[in-house]
Each structure stands twice: as C-alpha cells, then as structure tokens.
Scaffold this active site. Sequence first.
Site: not given
Ligand code: UT7
Length: 331
Positions: A116, A256, A286
């Site tokens: 990125c 970004h 993204n």
């Molecule tokens: O481009 C450069 C590199 N990348 C980045 O900069 C990305 C950085 N990371 C992020 O933007 C975020 O971490 C994401 C958007 C990718 C994910 O969001 P998050 O708030 O960090 O979610 P998580 O993976 O920690 O998951 C939290 C909860 C989980 O449920 P439990 O275990 O707490 O019950 C996931 O299963 O949210 C759940 N979850 C979702 N729920 C509904 C994860 N993805 C989804 C989804 N819809 N799409």
Amino acid sequence: MSTTRAVITGVGGHVPDYVLTNKELESIIDTTDEWITTRTGIKERRILKGKDQGTSVMAVKAIEELLQKTNTDPAEIDLIICSTTTPDMIFPATANIIGDKIGAKNAFGFDLQAACSGFLYGLVTGAQFITASTYKKVIVVGADKMSSIIDYRDRATCIIFGDGAAAVMLEPTQEPVGLMDSYLKSDGSGVQHLHLKAGGSRRPTTIESVMAREHYVYQEGAAVFKYAVKHMADVSAEIMKRNNLTADDIAWLVPHQANKRIINATSERMGIGQEKVMYTIHKYGNTTSGTIPLCLWDYESKLKKGDNIIMAAFGGGFTWGATYLVWGYDS
Ligand code: UT7
C-alpha cells in the site's frame, strides 16, 4: 544555482465499471452494510471483471488519460514505474506491458512492490531520476487488481479491497514546487501479519496450495490496524516537524485509504480538519497502490498551485512513509 525539483504536471485515473456494494457482499458473506460502514467507512468498491483482464488494463487507461491531459506524445516518455502488488504476471514487469500498450517506444520501465506504500515509494524513486537530471518525463502509476488475490470467503479482509489505477507525470522544475521531502520506512518483521503464502519462490503453486486457499491475502486485520494507526501518524507528524509546517500551512492530507478510522487517527494527530483530508474510501475501498493517486485524480479540480500536500501510507511489508509536496499547477 537553482535547485531542480520533480513536480507532478498531470494526473490520470481509471476505475472499472463494476460496482461491488456492501449490499452485494451481504449476499456473499456473513456481514452487513452497517458493520462495514462503521468499521471501515467503505460503501462500495470497483471490480475489474472479464477474462485475461490484468492490472495493466487499468494502468493503461489511466496513463492514456494522463497523456491526453498533459498533451504528451508517448515517445517522449523516458521511464514508467508501475507500483503494484498484483502484476499481470510474475514476469515480465507490468511496466513493460504498459509501455508497449501505450506506445512508449523510447521508455524503459520496471515494477516496484511496496504494497500500500507503493505509490509513495514509486514517486520518490521517480523523482530521483528527475532531480539528478537523468530524465525529463517519468510516469509513476499505482495500480492494483486486488480482487485477483482476495478470498471472498474471508469476511474480515475481502470487504476492504477494490481495484483501480491512477498515474502522475513527473517533470523537472526550477520553481519552488514539487516533491520537497520524503520519509520512507520498512520493517520486514511485519510479514507475519500481512502476506500471500504461496505462488512465490518459497512456496510455488501446487494443487495443495490452491486447495488450501494460500493464493489469497492473509491479513491479521486488528494487528495491522494497530501498526497502521501508529506509523502513519508518526511519519506524518515527523515530516511536518522537519519542514516547519503547522496544520494551518497544510492544504491537503492525502492518506492511503485502508480504513476511515486509520485516516481519522492520522489527521487528528496532525491537527488537520476533515475538510482538508482527501477521501475516496467510501466509493473505491482500498486499491493498495492506487489509493493515493486516485485521491489526487478525484480532487484534482480543487488543487491550486502552491498547495502544501502531505501524502501518507502504510501497508504490507510492513512499509510506510510520508511525503511533503507542493502542488505545481492550477487545474
Ligand atoms: O492497506 C494496508 C494494510 N491494511 C490495513 O491497514 C487494514 C487494517 N485493518 C482494518 O482495517 C481492520 O482490522 C479490518 C476492517 C480489516 C477488520 O476490522 P476489525 O474491527 O479489526 O475486525 P476484527 O478482524 O478484529 O474482528 C472483530 C469482530 C470479530 O467477531 P468476534 O470474534 O469479536 O465475535 C469478527 O469475526 O468482527 C467480526 N467481523 C465481521 N463482522 C461482520 C470481521 N469482519 C466482519 C464483517 N462483518 N465483514
């Protein structure tokens, strides 16, 4: 003696027609529009569809627009740097394919892979050839077809990515505009949190690797998020400090576009209001190397000669960085 700087003299962009909305994602994975919007700021993203349609297809369209807007004959181009994580093929470089398709018969080209942060790495690299007076017209294109390496069963990852490309022309100037400063960083220990497991020399493609879905982006979202928030804000604050810039001096932050919450954390740390922050994340998601030049493309009509612009990125590698640029023309 006056200083030669590299200045952006034009921007071209392209996003594919197909719009993948949060609503459509609701029918593919267990998610909701509400979750995606509040956690990321993304409403929709573009997807390049069709057989044998690679990253170069979008890059070529972006560059064709750039050539037309800057009234440039492709034969005048000296160098094409293609920043991408999704090249058309492992080899040859996508930059060569692009050069052939646009008729840049006097140019050489290479790909640059910094995930990125790729566009910023490419911009700084291209600018070196200008300031050294080696070349006069350098194209830097940030292009990615992320849909080609995304697992649409991985709901935490697939929701953020999209496809797109945008390109800038770099030329020499003696005026006090152009690329003023850059601060680029990388840390390979970040590989554990964000990578693509198979298809490289370490783990070549096998039936097993395909069956194990190892040709898709592996991302530990929460871990990457933590690093991104800290590092993007740190380098942005540092580049302001070492150029004696206050928030009032800055016309635009071009971050970004990975997650609106990362963008907000960066602008808050810099003390910059939302009205000075470029956003395209809601409509393009993204696009990896594409996000920053697509922002410039989208906001070009608002940019004025002399605008102080900070661009900042964070991505796989880990790679991250910020640049300080003075805009070179009124649209
Ligand atoms: O481009 C450069 C590199 N990348 C980045 O900069 C990305 C950085 N990371 C992020 O933007 C975020 O971490 C994401 C958007 C990718 C994910 O969001 P998050 O708030 O960090 O979610 P998580 O993976 O920690 O998951 C939290 C909860 C989980 O449920 P439990 O275990 O707490 O019950 C996931 O299963 O949210 C759940 N979850 C979702 N729920 C509904 C994860 N993805 C989804 C989804 N819809 N799409």
